[in-house]
Design a protein around this motif. Structure first.
Motif, PDB file in Angstrom:
ATOM      1  N   SER A 221     -24.634 -40.244  12.220  1.00 10.63           N
ATOM      2  CA  SER A 221     -23.812 -39.964  11.029  1.00 10.63           C
ATOM      3  C   SER A 221     -23.119 -41.244  10.553  1.00 10.63           C
ATOM      4  O   SER A 221     -22.496 -41.956  11.339  1.00 10.63           O
ATOM      5  CB  SER A 221     -22.772 -38.895  11.358  1.00 10.63           C
ATOM      6  OG  SER A 221     -21.851 -38.793  10.292  1.00 10.63           O
ATOM      7  N   MET A 225     -21.337 -38.415   3.807  1.00 11.15           N
ATOM      8  CA  MET A 225     -21.192 -37.047   3.270  1.00 11.15           C
ATOM      9  C   MET A 225     -19.719 -36.619   3.317  1.00 11.15           C
ATOM     10  O   MET A 225     -19.163 -36.145   2.331  1.00 11.15           O
ATOM     11  CB  MET A 225     -22.068 -36.092   4.102  1.00 11.15           C
ATOM     12  CG  MET A 225     -22.211 -34.708   3.515  1.00 11.15           C
ATOM     13  SD  MET A 225     -23.244 -34.693   2.019  1.00 11.15           S
ATOM     14  CE  MET A 225     -22.105 -34.013   0.842  1.00 11.15           C
ATOM     15  N   PRO A 316     -14.458 -29.728  23.440  1.00 10.19           N
ATOM     16  CA  PRO A 316     -13.868 -28.572  22.753  1.00 10.19           C
ATOM     17  C   PRO A 316     -14.454 -28.436  21.357  1.00 10.19           C
ATOM     18  O   PRO A 316     -14.762 -29.437  20.714  1.00 10.19           O
ATOM     19  CB  PRO A 316     -12.371 -28.938  22.675  1.00 10.19           C
ATOM     20  CG  PRO A 316     -12.316 -30.418  22.828  1.00 10.19           C
ATOM     21  CD  PRO A 316     -13.504 -30.825  23.647  1.00 10.19           C
ATOM     22  N   PHE A 334     -20.334 -27.461   8.580  1.00 12.86           N
ATOM     23  CA  PHE A 334     -21.659 -27.961   8.225  1.00 12.86           C
ATOM     24  C   PHE A 334     -22.614 -27.598   9.355  1.00 12.86           C
ATOM     25  O   PHE A 334     -22.189 -27.444  10.511  1.00 12.86           O
ATOM     26  CB  PHE A 334     -21.637 -29.488   8.061  1.00 12.86           C
ATOM     27  CG  PHE A 334     -21.316 -29.961   6.669  1.00 12.86           C
ATOM     28  CD1 PHE A 334     -20.050 -29.773   6.134  1.00 12.86           C
ATOM     29  CD2 PHE A 334     -22.271 -30.611   5.903  1.00 12.86           C
ATOM     30  CE1 PHE A 334     -19.742 -30.222   4.854  1.00 12.86           C
ATOM     31  CE2 PHE A 334     -21.987 -31.071   4.619  1.00 12.86           C
ATOM     32  CZ  PHE A 334     -20.727 -30.874   4.092  1.00 12.86           C
ATOM     33  N   LYS A 348     -24.258 -20.007  13.428  1.00 13.56           N
ATOM     34  CA  LYS A 348     -23.025 -20.814  13.583  1.00 13.56           C
ATOM     35  C   LYS A 348     -21.900 -20.250  12.735  1.00 13.56           C
ATOM     36  O   LYS A 348     -20.738 -20.226  13.151  1.00 13.56           O
ATOM     37  CB  LYS A 348     -23.285 -22.273  13.178  1.00 13.56           C
ATOM     38  CG  LYS A 348     -24.041 -23.040  14.247  1.00 13.56           C
ATOM     39  CD  LYS A 348     -24.319 -24.465  13.835  1.00 13.56           C
ATOM     40  CE  LYS A 348     -25.196 -25.119  14.895  1.00 13.56           C
ATOM     41  NZ  LYS A 348     -25.733 -26.394  14.503  1.00 13.56           N
ATOM     42  N   PHE A 368     -28.702 -37.672   7.618  1.00 11.29           N
ATOM     43  CA  PHE A 368     -27.929 -38.760   8.230  1.00 11.29           C
ATOM     44  C   PHE A 368     -28.159 -40.086   7.523  1.00 11.29           C
ATOM     45  O   PHE A 368     -29.314 -40.476   7.282  1.00 11.29           O
ATOM     46  CB  PHE A 368     -28.335 -38.958   9.695  1.00 11.29           C
ATOM     47  CG  PHE A 368     -27.827 -37.889  10.613  1.00 11.29           C
ATOM     48  CD1 PHE A 368     -26.476 -37.751  10.858  1.00 11.29           C
ATOM     49  CD2 PHE A 368     -28.703 -37.014  11.247  1.00 11.29           C
ATOM     50  CE1 PHE A 368     -26.008 -36.771  11.718  1.00 11.29           C
ATOM     51  CE2 PHE A 368     -28.242 -36.043  12.114  1.00 11.29           C
ATOM     52  CZ  PHE A 368     -26.885 -35.912  12.346  1.00 11.29           C
TER      53      PHE A 368
HETATM   54  O1  PMT Z   1     -22.423 -38.810   7.765  1.00 12.80           O
HETATM   55  P1  PMT Z   1     -23.729 -38.843   6.984  1.00 12.80           P
HETATM   56  O2  PMT Z   1     -24.610 -39.989   7.430  1.00 12.80           O
HETATM   57  O3  PMT Z   1     -23.509 -38.836   5.486  1.00 12.80           O
HETATM   58  O4  PMT Z   1     -24.542 -37.509   7.361  1.00 12.80           O
HETATM   59  C1  PMT Z   1     -24.056 -36.269   6.947  1.00 12.80           C
HETATM   60  C2  PMT Z   1     -24.234 -35.197   8.045  1.00 12.80           C
HETATM   61  C3  PMT Z   1     -25.707 -34.916   8.239  1.00 12.80           C
HETATM   62  C4  PMT Z   1     -23.608 -35.670   9.367  1.00 12.80           C
HETATM   63  C5  PMT Z   1     -23.456 -33.935   7.523  1.00 12.80           C
HETATM   64  O5  PMT Z   1     -24.034 -33.498   6.323  1.00 12.80           O
HETATM   65  C6  PMT Z   1     -23.500 -32.789   8.548  1.00 12.80           C
HETATM   66  O6  PMT Z   1     -24.408 -31.987   8.600  1.00 12.80           O
HETATM   67  N1  PMT Z   1     -22.436 -32.717   9.404  1.00 12.80           N
HETATM   68  C7  PMT Z   1     -22.355 -31.772  10.511  1.00 12.80           C
HETATM   69  C8  PMT Z   1     -23.226 -32.241  11.631  1.00 12.80           C
HETATM   70  C9  PMT Z   1     -23.096 -31.397  12.875  1.00 12.80           C
HETATM   71  O7  PMT Z   1     -22.479 -31.803  13.787  1.00 12.80           O
HETATM   72  O8  PMT Z   1     -23.575 -30.206  12.808  1.00 12.80           O
HETATM   73  P2  PMT Z   1     -23.615 -29.192  14.068  1.00 12.80           P
HETATM   74  O9  PMT Z   1     -24.603 -28.215  13.608  1.00 12.80           O
HETATM   75  O10 PMT Z   1     -23.858 -29.876  15.350  1.00 12.80           O
HETATM   76  O11 PMT Z   1     -22.152 -28.587  14.103  1.00 12.80           O
HETATM   77  C10 PMT Z   1     -21.771 -27.450  13.336  1.00 12.80           C
HETATM   78  C11 PMT Z   1     -20.345 -27.580  12.828  1.00 12.80           C
HETATM   79  O12 PMT Z   1     -19.457 -27.502  13.957  1.00 12.80           O
HETATM   80  C12 PMT Z   1     -20.024 -28.872  12.102  1.00 12.80           C
HETATM   81  O13 PMT Z   1     -19.221 -28.544  10.991  1.00 12.80           O
HETATM   82  C13 PMT Z   1     -19.241 -29.677  13.136  1.00 12.80           C
HETATM   83  O14 PMT Z   1     -18.277 -30.549  12.506  1.00 12.80           O
HETATM   84  C14 PMT Z   1     -18.553 -28.584  13.926  1.00 12.80           C
HETATM   85  N2  PMT Z   1     -18.257 -28.924  15.327  1.00 12.80           N
HETATM   86  C15 PMT Z   1     -19.247 -29.336  16.165  1.00 12.80           C
HETATM   87  C16 PMT Z   1     -18.945 -29.630  17.484  1.00 12.80           C
HETATM   88  C17 PMT Z   1     -17.608 -29.510  17.910  1.00 12.80           C
HETATM   89  N3  PMT Z   1     -17.270 -29.811  19.161  1.00 12.80           N
HETATM   90  N4  PMT Z   1     -16.674 -29.080  17.078  1.00 12.80           N
HETATM   91  C18 PMT Z   1     -16.963 -28.772  15.796  1.00 12.80           C
HETATM   92  O15 PMT Z   1     -16.085 -28.358  15.023  1.00 12.80           O
END
Ligand code: PMT
Length: 411
Positions: A221, A225, A316, A334, A348, A368
Motif C-alpha cells: 500500500s 487511496m 487487534p 475497504f 467482512k 496497490f
Molecule cells: O494505498 P494504495 O497503494 O493507494 O492502495 C489502496 C488499497 C488497495 C490499500 C486500498 O484501496 C484498500 O483496499 N485498503 C484496505 C486493504 C486491506 O487491508 O484490506 P483487508 O481486506 O485486509 O481488510 C479489511 C478492512 O479491515 C480494511 O478496511 C482494513 O483497514 C481493516 N482492518 C484490517 C486489519 C486490522 N487488523 N484491522 C482493520 O481494521
C-alpha cells in the motif's frame, strides 16, 4: 495602496470577510503574503495584531496589504471609532490566526480575554482556524498538546504545523503551513459540502511489523487511496483526521490532524483515540493481520543451511474494536481481494460490523500503488459500482455515497 485600486485576480472569495489574527512568531512575515493571496481571490481582510506580533512585522505592512486600518488594542479609541471590537467580531465570517503561537493556543484554550485578539475569538461565532507555528519541542510539549486537544474538542480547526527546518535551526514539526495552503483551507471552508460539520477519521497506507532492528513484514500500500479519501472528505466540509502508516505523501489540504504510525498496534490505538470524537471512520489502510511474536532489538544473524521459523501472532482488528463500542462511528471498511471479491467483501462487512464496505481487486498492477482504481460499494441492502478512475476522483464519488448512507442511517 487604496481599497479602490485593488483588483482581485479571481473572485472565489468575493464578498468573504476574513479576520486575520497575527501573533508573535517569525512566521508572521508569511502572513503578509497570505493577506495578498486572500485579496487576490476577492476577500476582504482585516488584520488584528498582538503586541508580540509587532516585534516581527510592522502594522504599516499589513495596512498597505489589506487596505484597512490594522487593529492592535482593545483600548485603541481611533480604531474603536472606525469599527468597535464587538462589531469586528460580528463582521468576520472566518477568523484565521496565523501564526498561532503556543501562547495564543494556551490563551484561547483557557478563555482569556485581556487583549483584542483573544477577546474577538471569544465574542465571535465565526469558525476559528489556528495555523500553529512554534519551536518543535514546544509543539511536542504535553501542555501544548493538551491545549490543542481542548481546542479541537470545541470544534476549533488547528492547522498544521508542517515538518521541516525551523528558523531556530532545529528540524521537526513546528513550521506554519504555507500561505497558499491556508488560503485553500479558507476557500474550501466556504464550499458547503456533503459532510459539513462532520468529523471524519481516515486511515491510510500500510503497517510495518518489525522482525528485528532492520527487517519488517509490510505490504504494497502506498497510501494514495486513503490520502485521496481524506482530501475528498475535507473538500466535502468534514473536519478530517488522518492516521497514516509509513508512507511518503504530503498531508492533503484541509486535513486538520495527521498522526503517523508504523505498526498495526500503533494504528489501532491512534484510530481509537481519534474516533472518540468522530462521526465517520473510513478504513483505507492495509493493516497487517499478524506481527512477529517476538521482535529482536539486534539484527538476527543468518544461519547457513538452516531453515528459520518465524512465529506470528494476530494483530487487534481496528474496525471490529470500534464496532464493539456502545456508540461506534459510521464504519466504512475497504476489502482488498485478488479473487471472489464480492463474496469476501460481504463476509467482512458482516463479520466486522461495518455500515459499508468498499471492495477493490488487487494484484500485480491493480489497487496497490497504482494511480487509479475501480471500486464496488456494498452495504446491507444495496451496492454500487464506481468504474475505473484516478484515485482522487473515485474518492470524491465515494464520499458522496458515504454521506448519503450516513444521512439515511444516522440522522
Ligand atoms: O494505498 P494504495 O497503494 O493507494 O492502495 C489502496 C488499497 C488497495 C490499500 C486500498 O484501496 C484498500 O483496499 N485498503 C484496505 C486493504 C486491506 O487491508 O484490506 P483487508 O481486506 O485486509 O481488510 C479489511 C478492512 O479491515 C480494511 O478496511 C482494513 O483497514 C481493516 N482492518 C484490517 C486489519 C486490522 N487488523 N484491522 C482493520 O481494521
Amino acid at each position: 495602496m487604496s481599497e479602490l485600486t485593488y483588483m482581485p485576480l479571481d473572485t472565489s472569495l468575493s464578498q468573504r470577510r476574513i479576520l486575520l489574527g497575527v501573533s508573535g512568531g517569525i512566521a508572521a512575515y508569511k502572513s503578509c503574503e497570505l493577506v495578498r493571496r486572500l485579496r487576490d481571490l476577492g476577500a476582504q481582510v482585516r488584520v488584528v495584531m498582538t503586541e508580540s506580533a509587532r516585534h516581527f512585522v510592522g502594522t504599516t505592512t499589513f495596512q498597505a496589504l489589506s487596505g484597512q486600518i490594522v487593529h492592535t488594542s482593545l483600548w485603541d479609541t481611533q480604531a474603536e471609532a472606525a469599527m468597535g471590537h464587538i462589531e469586528l467580531a460580528r463582521w468576520a465570517q472566518r477568523i484565521l490566526v496565523a501564526p498561532a503561537s503556543a501562547d495564543v493556543l494556551a490563551r484561547l484554550a483557557h478563555g482569556h480575554a485581556d487583549d483584542l485578539l483573544s477577546t474577538l475569538c471569544l465574542v465571535s461565532t465565526a469558525p476559528l482556524y489556528l495555523a500553529a507555528a512554534m519551536n518543535q519541542q514546544m509543539w511536542a510539549h504535553a501542555a501544548v498538546q493538551a491545549n490543542v486537544n481542548t481546542l479541537r474538542a470545541r470544534g476549533v480547526h488547528v492547522l498544521g504545523p508542517a515538518e521541516g527546518g525551523q528558523a531556530c535551526g532545529e528540524i521537526g514539526a513546528g513550521r506554519m503551513l504555507e500561505p497558499q495552503v491556508l488560503r485553500d483551507v479558507l476557500v474550501s471552508s466556504f464550499a458547503e459540502g456533503a459532510l459539513t460539520d462532520l468529523r471524519v477519521v481516515v486511515s491510510a497506507g500500510p503497517t510495518f511489523e518489525d522482525i528485528d532492528a532492520v527487517r519488517f513484514i509490510g505490504n504494497r500500500s502506498s497510501g494514495k487511496m486513503g490520502f485521496s479519501v481524506a482530501q475528498a472528505a475535507a473538500e466535502a466540509g468534514a473536519q478530517v483526521s488522518l492516521v497514516a502508516g509509513p508512507v511518503s505523501l504530503p498531508t492533503p489540504v484541509g486535513v486538520v490532524q495527521r498522526v503517523d504510525v508504523r505498526s498495526a498496534e500503533q494504528m489501532h490505538s491512534a484510530v481509537l483515540d481519534a474516533c472518540a470524537q468522530a462521526d465517520i471512520y473510513i478504513a483505507a489502510a492495509a493493516v497487517g493481520d499478524y506481527r512477529p511474536l517476538a521482535r529482536s532489538d539486534c539484527k538476527l544473524k543468518k544461519k547457513s543451511g538452516a531453515e528459520v521459523e518465524l512465529t506470528l501472532t494476530e494483530n487487534p482488528d481496528i474496525l471490529a474494536s470500534l464496532a464493539a463500542q456502545p456508540k461506534p462511528p459510521f464504519l466504512v471498511g475497504f476489502a482488498a481481494e485478488t479473487h471472489d471479491v464480492e463474496n469476501y467483501a460481504r463476509v467482512k462487512l458482516k463479520c466486522k460490523g461495518m455500515d459499508m464496505i468498499v471492495a477493490n481487486q488487487v494484484g500485480e498492477r491493480l489497487g496497490f500503488d497504482a494511480p487509479d482504481n475501480a471500486l464496488n460499494l456494498y452495504w446491507a441492502d444495496g451496492s454500487m459500482e464506481l468504474p475505473r478512475n484516478d484515485k482522487l476522483n473515485l474518492a470524491r464519488q465515494l464520499i458522496v455515497q458515504v454521506a448519503a448512507r450516513y444521512q439515511m442511517v444516522r440522522t
